[in-house]
Design a protein around this motif. Structure first.
Motif, PDB file in Angstrom:
ATOM      1  N   ALA A   1       0.833  -1.210   0.000  1.00 32.36           N
ATOM      2  CA  ALA A   1       0.000   0.000   0.000  1.00 32.36           C
ATOM      3  C   ALA A   1       0.869   1.261   0.000  1.00 32.36           C
ATOM      4  O   ALA A   1       0.608   2.213  -0.754  1.00 32.36           O
ATOM      5  CB  ALA A   1      -0.939  -0.002   1.207  1.00 32.36           C
TER       6      ALA A   1
ATOM      7  N   GLN B   1       2.357   1.724  -3.384  1.00 34.01           N
ATOM      8  CA  GLN B   1       1.381   2.166  -4.380  1.00 34.01           C
ATOM      9  C   GLN B   1       1.117   3.675  -4.269  1.00 34.01           C
ATOM     10  O   GLN B   1       1.030   4.360  -5.288  1.00 34.01           O
ATOM     11  CB  GLN B   1       0.063   1.393  -4.235  1.00 34.01           C
ATOM     12  CG  GLN B   1       0.140  -0.021  -4.744  1.00 34.01           C
ATOM     13  CD  GLN B   1       0.106  -0.118  -6.261  1.00 34.01           C
ATOM     14  OE1 GLN B   1       0.649   0.710  -6.983  1.00 34.01           O
ATOM     15  NE2 GLN B   1      -0.539  -1.154  -6.754  1.00 34.01           N
ATOM     16  N   LEU B   2       1.000   4.181  -3.043  1.00 35.51           N
ATOM     17  CA  LEU B   2       0.798   5.624  -2.864  1.00 35.51           C
ATOM     18  C   LEU B   2       2.046   6.385  -3.284  1.00 35.51           C
ATOM     19  O   LEU B   2       1.960   7.429  -3.952  1.00 35.51           O
ATOM     20  CB  LEU B   2       0.441   5.947  -1.406  1.00 35.51           C
ATOM     21  CG  LEU B   2      -1.032   5.990  -1.038  1.00 35.51           C
ATOM     22  CD1 LEU B   2      -1.754   7.150  -1.620  1.00 35.51           C
ATOM     23  CD2 LEU B   2      -1.747   4.720  -1.300  1.00 35.51           C
TER      24      LEU B   2
ATOM     25  N   GLN C   1       2.143   6.493  -7.090  1.00 33.46           N
ATOM     26  CA  GLN C   1       1.188   7.451  -7.653  1.00 33.46           C
ATOM     27  C   GLN C   1       1.640   8.886  -7.407  1.00 33.46           C
ATOM     28  O   GLN C   1       1.498   9.744  -8.281  1.00 33.46           O
ATOM     29  CB  GLN C   1      -0.215   7.227  -7.087  1.00 33.46           C
ATOM     30  CG  GLN C   1      -1.270   8.055  -7.783  1.00 33.46           C
ATOM     31  CD  GLN C   1      -1.327   7.812  -9.285  1.00 33.46           C
ATOM     32  OE1 GLN C   1      -1.262   6.676  -9.748  1.00 33.46           O
ATOM     33  NE2 GLN C   1      -1.419   8.870 -10.058  1.00 33.46           N
TER      34      GLN C   1
ATOM     35  N   ASN D   1      -7.145  -2.838  -4.666  1.00 33.23           N
ATOM     36  CA  ASN D   1      -7.980  -1.646  -4.780  1.00 33.23           C
ATOM     37  C   ASN D   1      -7.285  -0.454  -4.150  1.00 33.23           C
ATOM     38  O   ASN D   1      -6.762  -0.540  -3.036  1.00 33.23           O
ATOM     39  CB  ASN D   1      -9.323  -1.861  -4.080  1.00 33.23           C
ATOM     40  CG  ASN D   1     -10.118  -2.964  -4.736  1.00 33.23           C
ATOM     41  OD1 ASN D   1     -10.120  -3.096  -5.947  1.00 33.23           O
ATOM     42  ND2 ASN D   1     -10.768  -3.775  -3.927  1.00 33.23           N
ATOM     43  N   PHE D   2      -7.328   0.674  -4.878  1.00 32.88           N
ATOM     44  CA  PHE D   2      -6.661   1.859  -4.368  1.00 32.88           C
ATOM     45  C   PHE D   2      -7.258   2.314  -3.038  1.00 32.88           C
ATOM     46  O   PHE D   2      -6.544   2.798  -2.166  1.00 32.88           O
ATOM     47  CB  PHE D   2      -6.696   2.988  -5.409  1.00 32.88           C
ATOM     48  CG  PHE D   2      -5.524   3.896  -5.306  1.00 32.88           C
ATOM     49  CD1 PHE D   2      -4.267   3.494  -5.730  1.00 32.88           C
ATOM     50  CD2 PHE D   2      -5.652   5.160  -4.755  1.00 32.88           C
ATOM     51  CE1 PHE D   2      -3.172   4.323  -5.622  1.00 32.88           C
ATOM     52  CE2 PHE D   2      -4.564   5.999  -4.638  1.00 32.88           C
ATOM     53  CZ  PHE D   2      -3.314   5.580  -5.072  1.00 32.88           C
ATOM     54  N   SER D   3      -8.555   2.125  -2.858  1.00 33.88           N
ATOM     55  CA  SER D   3      -9.183   2.512  -1.590  1.00 33.88           C
ATOM     56  C   SER D   3      -8.602   1.701  -0.428  1.00 33.88           C
ATOM     57  O   SER D   3      -8.439   2.231   0.677  1.00 33.88           O
ATOM     58  CB  SER D   3     -10.698   2.342  -1.658  1.00 33.88           C
ATOM     59  OG  SER D   3     -11.034   1.002  -1.959  1.00 33.88           O
TER      60      SER D   3
ATOM     61  N   TYR E   1      -5.507   0.566  -0.365  1.00 33.67           N
ATOM     62  CA  TYR E   1      -4.169   1.112  -0.160  1.00 33.67           C
ATOM     63  C   TYR E   1      -4.220   2.385   0.675  1.00 33.67           C
ATOM     64  O   TYR E   1      -3.465   2.553   1.627  1.00 33.67           O
ATOM     65  CB  TYR E   1      -3.482   1.419  -1.493  1.00 33.67           C
ATOM     66  CG  TYR E   1      -3.311   0.240  -2.415  1.00 33.67           C
ATOM     67  CD1 TYR E   1      -2.967  -1.021  -1.950  1.00 33.67           C
ATOM     68  CD2 TYR E   1      -3.494   0.390  -3.784  1.00 33.67           C
ATOM     69  CE1 TYR E   1      -2.811  -2.088  -2.810  1.00 33.67           C
ATOM     70  CE2 TYR E   1      -3.336  -0.669  -4.656  1.00 33.67           C
ATOM     71  CZ  TYR E   1      -2.989  -1.907  -4.160  1.00 33.67           C
ATOM     72  OH  TYR E   1      -2.832  -2.958  -5.032  1.00 33.67           O
TER      73      TYR E   1
ATOM     74  N   GLU F   1      -1.762  10.834  -0.086  1.00 30.82           N
ATOM     75  CA  GLU F   1      -1.794  11.286  -1.468  1.00 30.82           C
ATOM     76  C   GLU F   1      -1.244  12.708  -1.527  1.00 30.82           C
ATOM     77  O   GLU F   1      -1.601  13.551  -0.704  1.00 30.82           O
ATOM     78  CB  GLU F   1      -3.220  11.263  -2.005  1.00 30.82           C
ATOM     79  CG  GLU F   1      -3.778   9.874  -2.161  1.00 30.82           C
ATOM     80  CD  GLU F   1      -5.215   9.890  -2.652  1.00 30.82           C
ATOM     81  OE1 GLU F   1      -6.062  10.545  -1.987  1.00 30.82           O
ATOM     82  OE2 GLU F   1      -5.483   9.249  -3.668  1.00 30.82           O
TER      83      GLU F   1
END
Length: 160
Positions: free
Chosen positions: A28, A31-32, A35, A84-86, A88, A96
């Protein structure tokens, strides 16, 4: 009849389950981080544009590989990686990033993200040690040395 676990079963995860859980959190965070790097790559402006634009691309390409490695490691340990991004966002310690900041502010956020990831990698390494998981122990130390080197370089970049 439902498969009901006792309170003791739900409170005490096996070492392997704890390792998978920590790898999910690392996934997670990565992934953040990934992004945010894409965001910075697209939105960086200013005198250091060419340097930072290129460096951010290098970092997000590396992060993309790490995301895949971590997810595959979770699968290797018989886990199911979050997708799922949620999910993460819910478990990541990295927030973010906004796109309306200076190049130096972007670098400062990256340094902070690296520190968070380094801390989480060290936590995963500790649990992997308990689990005698040589695969994870072989994979993760390189993550730490790479991020520490990047932080050293970014801190040098920020010096006036």
């Amino acid at each position: 009849m439902k498969n009901v676990k006792s309170n003791q079963d739900t409170l005490e995860l096996t070492v392997k389950e704890r390792e998978i859980e920590q790898l999910q959190i690392l996934l997670a965070n990565y992934q953040l981080y990934y992004q945010n790097l894409r965001n910075f790559h697209w939105n960086v402006q200013g005198n250091a544009f060419f340097q930072l634009h290129t460096k951010f691309e290098e970092l997000y390409n590396d992060a993309s590989e790490k995301v895949d490695e971590i997810a595959e490691r979770i699968l290797t340990l018989d886990g199911h990686p979050l997708g799922n991004f949620s999910d993460y966002v819910a478990i990541s310690s990295i927030a973010e990033a906004h796109s309306n900041c200076s190049g130096n502010e972007m670098v400062e956020q990256i340094i902070l993200a690296h520190d968070i990831i380094i801390g989480k990698v060290k936590e995963v390494i500790a649990v992997a040690n308990e689990n005698d998981d040589e695969g994870t122990l072989d994979m993760l130390p390189a993550y730490v040395s790479y991020l520490e080197k990047m932080n050293w370089m970014f801190k040098a970049f920020l010096k006036k």
